[in-house]
Write a protein that holds these residues in place. Structure first.
Motif, short mmCIF file in Angstrom:
data_model
loop_
_atom_site.label_atom_id
_atom_site.label_comp_id
_atom_site.label_asym_id
_atom_site.label_seq_id
_atom_site.Cartn_x
_atom_site.Cartn_y
_atom_site.Cartn_z
N SER A 23 -19.01 29.73 8.15
CA SER A 23 -19.96 30.81 8.43
C SER A 23 -21.05 30.79 7.35
CB SER A 23 -19.24 32.15 8.41
OG SER A 23 -18.83 32.47 7.09
N ARG A 24 -22.10 31.54 7.59
CA ARG A 24 -23.21 31.58 6.63
C ARG A 24 -22.73 32.10 5.27
NH1 ARG A 24 -28.73 31.48 6.77
NH2 ARG A 24 -29.80 32.76 5.22
N GLN A 25 -21.88 33.14 5.30
CA GLN A 25 -21.39 33.72 4.05
C GLN A 25 -20.49 32.74 3.30
OE1 GLN A 25 -22.66 36.62 2.90
NE2 GLN A 25 -21.69 35.97 1.01
N GLU A 26 -19.65 32.01 4.02
CA GLU A 26 -18.80 31.00 3.38
C GLU A 26 -19.67 29.92 2.73
OE1 GLU A 26 -14.65 30.50 5.78
OE2 GLU A 26 -16.49 29.89 6.83
N LEU A 27 -20.71 29.52 3.42
CA LEU A 27 -21.61 28.49 2.90
C LEU A 27 -22.30 28.97 1.63
CD1 LEU A 27 -22.83 25.69 3.38
CD2 LEU A 27 -24.62 26.82 4.70
#
Length: 62
Positions: A23-27
């Protein structure tokens, strides 16, 4: 030849659909972690180099 290239690209496309993308937050979190870890390691190597250089200068000046 073009048939082989087409088949290869189709296989690549199918495999890319199977990938579990973060996900964007994980990235963002992983990028920040990587930058922090790289900075800490670079500072450690820099400080170790300075200490070793200072010790060697002291030894060679004897």
């Amino acid at each position: 030849m073009f048939a082989k290239v087409r088949d290869y690209l189709q296989e690549v496309y199918r495999e890319m659909q199977k990938v579990s993308w973060p996900s964007r937050q994980e990235l963002i979190n992983n990028t920040i972690l990587t930058l922090v870890a790289s900075t800490v390691l670079a500072l450690f190597i820099f400080l170790a180099d300075r200490v070793i250089a200072t010790v060697l200068e002291f030894i060679y000046s004897l």
